[in-house]
Structure formats: C-alpha cells, structure tokens
Enzyme design. Structure first.
Site, PDB file in Angstrom:
ATOM      1  N   GLY A   1     -14.400  59.288 -32.253  1.00 52.12           N
ATOM      2  CA  GLY A   1     -13.305  58.933 -33.141  1.00 52.12           C
ATOM      3  C   GLY A   1     -13.318  59.787 -34.388  1.00 52.12           C
ATOM      4  N   CYS A   2     -12.629  59.336 -35.410  1.00 55.56           N
ATOM      5  CA  CYS A   2     -12.520  60.082 -36.666  1.00 55.56           C
ATOM      6  C   CYS A   2     -13.912  60.434 -37.187  1.00 55.56           C
ATOM      7  CB  CYS A   2     -11.771  59.241 -37.694  1.00 55.56           C
ATOM      8  SG  CYS A   2     -11.664  60.012 -39.319  1.00 55.56           S
ATOM      9  N   PHE A   3     -14.101  61.710 -37.498  1.00 53.98           N
ATOM     10  CA  PHE A   3     -15.441  62.140 -37.898  1.00 53.98           C
ATOM     11  C   PHE A   3     -15.882  61.632 -39.256  1.00 53.98           C
ATOM     12  CE2 PHE A   3     -13.363  66.662 -38.136  1.00 53.98           C
ATOM     13  CZ  PHE A   3     -12.603  66.340 -39.247  1.00 53.98           C
TER      14      PHE A   3
END
EC number: 1.8.4.11
Length: 169
Positions: free
Chosen positions: A12-14
């Site tokens: 997912g979003c880093f």
C-alpha cells in the site's frame, strides 16, 4: 554496512509502511520508492506497473527477515488485491521482493503461516517476486509522516496480533 541485510516490501501507500517499519528494533534505515514496473526512473506521477515500496536495511544481529515479514503482515491487509484502505490500483499491491533464495523461502513459509492462522478473513494475495531495481522516490515522500504526523495513512499495528507457526495452529 557489510553486516547489514536488505529487504524490499510493498503493502500500500509507502508513507504508512515506512513510518511503522523504521521504528522496529534492528531496522537501520528505510527509504521509499518504486519497484516492479515498466519504466526506469519512475516518479510519483509516472510509475506504470511499479509498486510503492519500502527498502529496509536491517541488522540481522538484532532482528531477522521473518520478524520483519510478520510485522509487515500485521500492519497491512494482505488479503485485498491491489488495494489498501482508500488506495486502489497496482501501485498499492501487496508484494514481497526477495533478494535471495533464503528470503524467498522465508516469504513463502510466512505466507503459509498467515493463511493457516485465520488472523485475516481471506487468503493472502501477496505476490512473491525477485527484487528488481529499486528506484528511490522523490525527497518529499521520504519520512513523510515524520514531517507530517497527522498525514494520511492506512497502516496500523493490530493489538494482540501474533502469528503462530503452522505447527502451533
């Protein structure tokens, strides 16, 4: 640095991944970036096929790859294909990029334990692939939640989450 090891994970979003993983015992450094896609020198606005990922440098005398993976599976949902929270698309897929055969073996074993545990309601869809080139993301994405503590994240540790080995299930 010669005694340190490297891991590359996408979940997912880093931003949220980095914020939680960098605080783990034995983690020496982290950086966010892109990997597994079609173009060289990807950017936030142009990274076709790449996953938002985190590169982790860790001290194997203080932690091991299995422990990092167990935490990885605790802080993101590995049962949703190409999605974490409100983020949808292949950039937000769950994928383990292994750097050697030992990491591949440990990744597959850990996934089998997660599936057998019943801790998640569905089957793990996390891909396991050889680590291609890792492209560091732009400076504004590095340590984002450290600079913006109220910024967006869809990652969180789940209290009481403990992954048993299959023999213990």
């Amino acid at each position: 640095m010669s005694d340190h090891k490297r891991a590359v994970l996408a979940g997912g979003c880093f931003w949220g991944m980095q914020d939680l993983i960098r605080k783990q015992p034995g983690v020496v450094s982290t950086r966010v970036g892109y990997t597994g896609g079609q173009n060289d020198h990807p950017t936030y606005r142009n990274h076709p096929g790449h996953a938002e990922a985190i590169e982790i440098v860790y001290d194997p005398a203080q932690t091991d790859y299995r422990a990092l993976l167990e935490f990885f599976f605790q802080i993101h949902d590995p049962t949703t294909k190409n999605r974490q929270g409100n983020d949808v698309g292949t950039s937000y897929r769950s994928e383990i990029f292994y750097v050697d055969d030992e990491q591949r073996r440990i990744a597959l074993d850990t996934i089998a334990d997660v599936d057998a545990s019943g801790l998640w309601p569905g089957k793990v869809v996390t891909d396991v692939s050889p680590a291609p080139e890792f492209w560091e993301a732009e400076p504004e994405h590095q340590d984002y939640l450290e600079r913006y503590p109220s910024g967006y994240t869809c990652h969180f540790p789940r209290p009481g989450w403990k992954l048993p080995k299959r023999a213990e299930v």
